[in-house]
Write a protein that holds these residues in place. Structure first.
Motif: not given
Length: 216
Positions: A65, A200, A202-203, A210
């Protein structure tokens, strides 16, 4: 005769869980971690000289993240052959098997660069439960420290535009920007197709979205 103890009304706390690391490679990909202990190591090469279909490479990185590389993730893929059939007895499609294609691979991300890589073939379309064809895709599972359960996702191909538009799984993802996280981008390197698929968790601060994961 054995007598069972009476049911206890005591409420016990949930047993603590464990994540997939930091020693996941020792158990699942020991050779990469420097332990050559298996006669047959699971690896990232799914093909041989006899395997049918278009040879491709899949590579990418895993980001957390904060946008930092996850350098100790373990990645597994499972896919159909060039005809669109899995090497599994549960696949009852009337398509030919390819005995020279394993259809499953495992590798860790490189400890220095964070890159994972597979050598495989581009899969054919697989029938969905209702008989409709799914777009060519590869099933991906990720394990890493901080992840209690494997994260399941899919990799689709950027040059399968029409098939992707009609894929029932992609169609079930409401936002186009979210669907796009499942599409690997094609490029060419030394005459061979390379599909880049970054994941990914998370964002990320750079605007990366994400990756879509599935509850399996």
């Amino acid at each position: 005769m054995m007598t069972l103890a009476p049911f206890s009304p005591i409420r016990w706390n949930e047993t603590a869980s464990q994540t997939g690391g930091p020693y996941v490679h020792i158990g699942l990909a020991p050779k990469q971690a420097g332990f050559d202990i298996f006669e047959n190591n699971f690896g990232n090469v799914l093909v041989s000289d006899q395997t049918l279909g278009e040879r491709i490479d899949i590579e990418g990185r895993v980001y957390d993240g904060s946008g930092s590389l996850v350098r100790d993730a373990l990645t597994e893929i499972w896919q159909a052959n060039a005809e669109g059939r899995y090497a599994h007895p549960g696949d009852r499609q009337g398509k030919a098997l390819d005995p020279s294609f394993r259809g499953w691979g495992r590798t860790g991300t490189d400890f220095e660069t964070g890159v994972y890589r597979f050598e495989t073939i581009k899969p054919g379309p697989v029938a969905a439960h209702n008989g409709a064809l799914q777009a060519p895709h590869i099933c991906v599972v990720l394990f890493a420290r901080g992840i209690n359960m494997g994260l399941h996702t899919r990799l689709y191909f950027s040059d399968e535009v029409d098939a992707n538009l009609n894929d029932p799984v992609l169609a079930g993802i409401e936002w186009a920007v979210r669907r796009d996280t499942l599409v690997a981008r094609r490029s060419e390197r030394e005459g061979r197709a390379v599909y880049t698929f970054d994941v990914r968790l998370q964002d990320t601060p750079d605007g990366g979205r994400e990756t879509v994961f599935f509850d399996i």
